[in-house]
Design an enzyme around this catalytic site. Sequence first.
Site, PDB file in Angstrom:
ATOM      1  CB  CYS A 110      -0.887  -0.008   1.242  1.00 23.50           C
ATOM      2  SG  CYS A 110      -2.012   1.413   1.344  1.00 23.50           S
ATOM      3  CB  CYS A 117      -1.528   0.407   8.415  1.00 24.27           C
ATOM      4  SG  CYS A 117      -2.214  -0.833   7.312  1.00 24.27           S
ATOM      5  N   GLY A 157      -4.102  -2.613   1.026  1.00 22.73           N
ATOM      6  CA  GLY A 157      -4.195  -1.647  -0.071  1.00 22.73           C
ATOM      7  C   GLY A 157      -5.277  -0.610   0.130  1.00 22.73           C
ATOM      8  CB  SER A 189     -12.397   0.603   4.287  1.00 26.78           C
ATOM      9  OG  SER A 189     -11.797   1.385   5.284  1.00 26.78           O
ATOM     10  CB  SER A 212      -9.472   4.939   7.665  1.00 31.03           C
ATOM     11  OG  SER A 212      -9.857   3.682   7.176  1.00 31.03           O
ATOM     12  CG  LEU A 213     -12.101  10.859  11.223  1.00 33.77           C
ATOM     13  CD1 LEU A 213     -11.773  11.773  10.054  1.00 33.77           C
ATOM     14  CD2 LEU A 213     -13.450  11.247  11.837  1.00 33.77           C
ATOM     15  CG  HIS A 214      -7.834   5.862  12.056  1.00 32.51           C
ATOM     16  ND1 HIS A 214      -8.774   4.936  12.461  1.00 32.51           N
ATOM     17  CD2 HIS A 214      -7.281   5.342  10.923  1.00 32.51           C
ATOM     18  CE1 HIS A 214      -8.770   3.899  11.622  1.00 32.51           C
ATOM     19  NE2 HIS A 214      -7.882   4.133  10.672  1.00 32.51           N
TER      20      HIS A 214
HETATM   21  N1  SAH Z   1      -6.735   1.672   2.794  1.00 35.75           N
HETATM   22  C1  SAH Z   1      -8.104   1.531   3.245  1.00 35.75           C
HETATM   23  C2  SAH Z   1      -8.447   0.098   3.458  1.00 35.75           C
HETATM   24  C3  SAH Z   1      -7.773  -0.556   4.622  1.00 35.75           C
HETATM   25  S1  SAH Z   1      -9.053  -1.054   5.625  1.00 35.75           S
HETATM   26  C4  SAH Z   1      -8.320   2.384   4.471  1.00 35.75           C
HETATM   27  O1  SAH Z   1      -7.376   3.013   4.912  1.00 35.75           O
HETATM   28  O2  SAH Z   1      -9.434   2.496   4.937  1.00 35.75           O
HETATM   29  C5  SAH Z   1      -8.336  -1.452   7.063  1.00 35.75           C
HETATM   30  C6  SAH Z   1      -8.817  -0.627   8.236  1.00 35.75           C
HETATM   31  O3  SAH Z   1      -8.052  -1.032   9.356  1.00 35.75           O
HETATM   32  C7  SAH Z   1      -8.591   0.857   8.051  1.00 35.75           C
HETATM   33  O4  SAH Z   1      -9.564   1.578   8.757  1.00 35.75           O
HETATM   34  C8  SAH Z   1      -7.242   1.010   8.703  1.00 35.75           C
HETATM   35  O5  SAH Z   1      -6.979   2.335   9.067  1.00 35.75           O
HETATM   36  C9  SAH Z   1      -7.384   0.093   9.882  1.00 35.75           C
HETATM   37  N2  SAH Z   1      -6.135  -0.350  10.468  1.00 35.75           N
HETATM   38  C10 SAH Z   1      -4.926  -0.497   9.886  1.00 35.75           C
HETATM   39  N3  SAH Z   1      -4.013  -0.902  10.778  1.00 35.75           N
HETATM   40  C11 SAH Z   1      -4.663  -1.033  11.940  1.00 35.75           C
HETATM   41  C12 SAH Z   1      -4.257  -1.422  13.253  1.00 35.75           C
HETATM   42  N4  SAH Z   1      -3.005  -1.755  13.518  1.00 35.75           N
HETATM   43  N5  SAH Z   1      -5.200  -1.455  14.219  1.00 35.75           N
HETATM   44  C13 SAH Z   1      -6.479  -1.122  13.954  1.00 35.75           C
HETATM   45  N6  SAH Z   1      -6.907  -0.744  12.762  1.00 35.75           N
HETATM   46  C14 SAH Z   1      -6.011  -0.682  11.764  1.00 35.75           C
END
Ligand code: SAH
Length: 345
Positions: A110, A117, A157, A189, A212-214
């Site tokens: 990715c 991630c 990805g 997503s 994916s806001l976070h």
């Molecule tokens: N690239 C897309 C698809 C990935 S989906 C995206 O960013 O949305 C996977 C989801 O899991 C996303 O929300 C990503 O931010 C989240 N994610 C990735 N690593 C993570 C982790 N270590 N713990 C919790 N969530 C995680």
Amino acid sequence: MKDIKSMTLAELTEDLAALGEPKFRAGQVYTWLHRGARNFDEMTNLSKALREKLAAQYELTCPTVARRLQSARDGTIKYLWRLSDGNCVESVLMRYHHGNTVCISCEVGCPMGCAFCASTRGGLVRRLRPSEMLDQVLFTQLDSGLPVSNIVLMGIGEPLDNYDTVLRFLQLVNSPEGMNIGMRHISLSTCGLVDKIDSLARQNLQLTLSVSLHAPTDEIRSGIMPINRRYNVETLLAACKRYFERTGRRISFEYAMIRGLNDTPEMADILIKKLRGIAAHVNLIPLNEVAESPLKPSYPDVVRAFQQRLEAHGIPATVRRTLGGDINASCGQLRRKYETETGKE
Ligand code: SAH
């Protein structure tokens, strides 16, 4: 050579007509492909001559199972697929009350660089083809013997970084002559590619958009998600609003709870303020710990308190149940482990 499994039925019909075949022939071939035929010789209702012609003209590839892990706790199955060029991607089959859900990948690696991630650690290797996305659904179903009714594009990805392929995949998997999985049973997503969110909105599909806001502030979000320096929180949320106005579909926001970083009551209050006026649902995910990262998951009572604060302000929020914790079931972890073990990196 053309990749036959990436073709729509209409395209196949046109091609086969040019070969002098009757119209129903394309339907036969399409059905074989979408049932997971591994080569043209399996297509026993076609003449040998036609099978040979197709084999000479089209590429037909299938993945093989490089690893298969099943959770002893909840039956979650994780697949590591080896693609025809030797690269690997992951899919996860989760068993929910509302049906079996497969989480699929759309890229090998990715390019987005999110700090928490595992999928992005080695960068982008290449984007998948439509057939390679479809295969993950097909062969997960075939190998497990479990019917798949829901799909989430939440594997390795960034779907909107492979936009045309993802749209074509959706068309294939949704086709009545294929797997016929309804758009309402599909979630996509994204980390927040705003221009592509607008393009997707124009398609007006009934799928669920997960964002994916976070983090609700640019300071924190830019620190963990590089994409935020291109499209900040305000720009992203404005696009989410437009998406809802266009499609009528509520946005699902992913929020990974990271200890001491984005999990405080102050953060909840900022999030509440920023989501005002957006038809939203917030999915709180306790961070999955990733090797070599200093980020830690929030404590369970902190997660609960955060959820209750959102709910008290009328924002629906759920805490995602973690499945497959005993088999490295999340996000790129298995691919990385495998590549380290087999010395690919
Ligand atoms: N690239 C897309 C698809 C990935 S989906 C995206 O960013 O949305 C996977 C989801 O899991 C996303 O929300 C990503 O931010 C989240 N994610 C990735 N690593 C993570 C982790 N270590 N713990 C919790 N969530 C995680």
